[in-house]
Design an enzyme around this catalytic site. Structure first.
Site, PDB file in Angstrom:
ATOM      1  N   LYS A  12       0.856  -1.215   0.000  1.00 51.79           N
ATOM      2  CA  LYS A  12       0.000   0.000   0.000  1.00 51.79           C
ATOM      3  C   LYS A  12       0.883   1.254   0.000  1.00 51.79           C
ATOM      4  O   LYS A  12       1.981   1.218  -0.569  1.00 51.79           O
ATOM      5  CB  LYS A  12      -0.983  -0.058   1.176  1.00 51.79           C
ATOM      6  CG  LYS A  12      -1.784  -1.369   1.178  1.00 51.79           C
ATOM      7  CD  LYS A  12      -2.965  -1.371   2.093  1.00 51.79           C
ATOM      8  CE  LYS A  12      -3.668  -2.722   1.992  1.00 51.79           C
ATOM      9  NZ  LYS A  12      -4.881  -2.796   2.804  1.00 51.79           N
ATOM     10  N   HIS A 102      -8.689  -2.792  -6.132  1.00 51.55           N
ATOM     11  CA  HIS A 102      -8.640  -2.962  -4.673  1.00 51.55           C
ATOM     12  C   HIS A 102      -9.775  -2.151  -4.052  1.00 51.55           C
ATOM     13  O   HIS A 102     -10.117  -1.070  -4.540  1.00 51.55           O
ATOM     14  CB  HIS A 102      -7.281  -2.486  -4.140  1.00 51.55           C
ATOM     15  CG  HIS A 102      -7.047  -2.884  -2.720  1.00 51.55           C
ATOM     16  ND1 HIS A 102      -7.635  -2.216  -1.675  1.00 51.55           N
ATOM     17  CD2 HIS A 102      -6.333  -3.897  -2.179  1.00 51.55           C
ATOM     18  CE1 HIS A 102      -7.276  -2.807  -0.541  1.00 51.55           C
ATOM     19  NE2 HIS A 102      -6.488  -3.830  -0.827  1.00 51.55           N
TER      20      HIS A 102
HETATM   21  P1  13P Z   1      -4.547  -6.401   5.591  1.00 54.71           P
HETATM   22  O1  13P Z   1      -3.772  -7.702   5.413  1.00 54.71           O
HETATM   23  O2  13P Z   1      -3.746  -5.330   6.257  1.00 54.71           O
HETATM   24  O3  13P Z   1      -5.881  -6.633   6.197  1.00 54.71           O
HETATM   25  O4  13P Z   1      -4.817  -5.852   4.098  1.00 54.71           O
HETATM   26  C1  13P Z   1      -5.376  -6.693   3.171  1.00 54.71           C
HETATM   27  C2  13P Z   1      -5.309  -6.025   1.856  1.00 54.71           C
HETATM   28  O5  13P Z   1      -6.002  -5.059   1.607  1.00 54.71           O
HETATM   29  C3  13P Z   1      -4.358  -6.555   0.857  1.00 54.71           C
HETATM   30  O6  13P Z   1      -4.591  -6.021  -0.399  1.00 54.71           O
END
Ligand code: 13P
Length: 262
Positions: A12, A102
């Site tokens: 992210k 996403h």
């Molecule tokens: P988390 O593993 O932090 O819940 O995030 C999942 C995600 O959005 C992966 O794309």
């Protein structure tokens, strides 16, 4: 037909070049140690750093067993689209994969099913393997609409799939229930299997044999402690990992949870 398990780290909007390189180094040395110990790693591993770190991370992963992925791409190839990144540009910087649709983009940037499908088509045109995210919100689950929502998200993709079998088979679908993302509350194994099994049936109905080859991975609060029970499910072909992919120890422990049989 055996599908190769896939573990994707979605970093992210986290990290500068230096931290991204350090995390990559730690993951690579952890994987090398596993190869030295047991001859191989039981899954394919993809890292999706922020766009600004792609070049630097690619310098490190080139030639290793780790692949590189983008977190998003434009539906257009090039032109007057300030701030956007085309699929060809992601290929140019070393990506083999790209995350598409996403939920953080669907909800934050108004990406609807039709745009997600066009982005998936743009990824295929650029020679990238799209990882298309689907999943219901908490409200939709509580209204009993989970399967209906996921079906609509999946059905929107079919008109935009390329006709070639080998290209279609390279699609990855990620089931990420919105309420499980970053919440520390992963979906229960029976909830995950219900949705994955449902999507597998749709893929088989619509694509025949090609539907067998498409991987369906789960994302949403996957941690070392719950990964084993999720990856053991019949229709789970790996994981899309957010928070736990930012620490090499956690990410490597999730890779270790991939079952032997794959
Ligand atoms: P988390 O593993 O932090 O819940 O995030 C999942 C995600 O959005 C992966 O794309």
């Amino acid at each position: 037909m055996a599908r190769r398990m896939l573990i994707v780290g979605n970093w992210k909007m986290n990290g500068l070049i230096e931290t991204a390189q350090a995390l990559t180094e730690d993951i690579l040395s952890g994987l090398s140690a596993r190869v030295a110990r047991s001859g191989s790693v039981r899954c394919e591993v993809v890292l999706c750093p922020p766009a600004t770190a792609l070049y630097a991370v690619n310098q490190r992963v080139g030639g290793s067993l780790v692949r590189l992925g983008g977190q998003d791409l434009s539906e257009f190839e090039s032109g007057p689209h300030t701030g956007e990144t085309g699929g060809g540009m992601l290929r140019d910087v070393g990506c083999g994969y790209v995350i598409v649709g996403h939920s953080e983009r669907r909800s934050g940037w108004g990406e609807d099913n039709a745009r997600v499908a066009r982005k998936m088509a743009a990824a295929f045109r650029a020679g990238l393997q799209p990882i298309v995210c689907v999943g219901e919100t908490l409200e939709e689950r509580e209204q009993g609409r989970t399967l209906e929502v996921v079906r609509a998200q999946l059905e929107a993709l079919f008109p935009c799939l390329p006709p070639q079998s080998d290209t279609r088979q390279s699609l990855v679908v990620a089931y990420e229930p919105v309420w499980a993302i970053g919440s520390g509350r992963h979906a229960l194994p029976e909830q995950v299997q219900e949705v994955h099994g449902f999507m597998r049936r749709i893929l088989l109905e619509r694509l025949g044999e090609d539907g067998h080859a498409i991987r369906i991975v789960y994302g949403g609060s996957v941690k070392a402690g719950n990964a084993g029970s999720l990856f053991a499910l019949e229709d789970v072909d790996g994981g899309l990992i957010g928070g736990a992919s930012l620490q090499s120890v956690d990410f490597l422990a999730i890779i270790d949870a991939v079952p032997e049989t794959f």
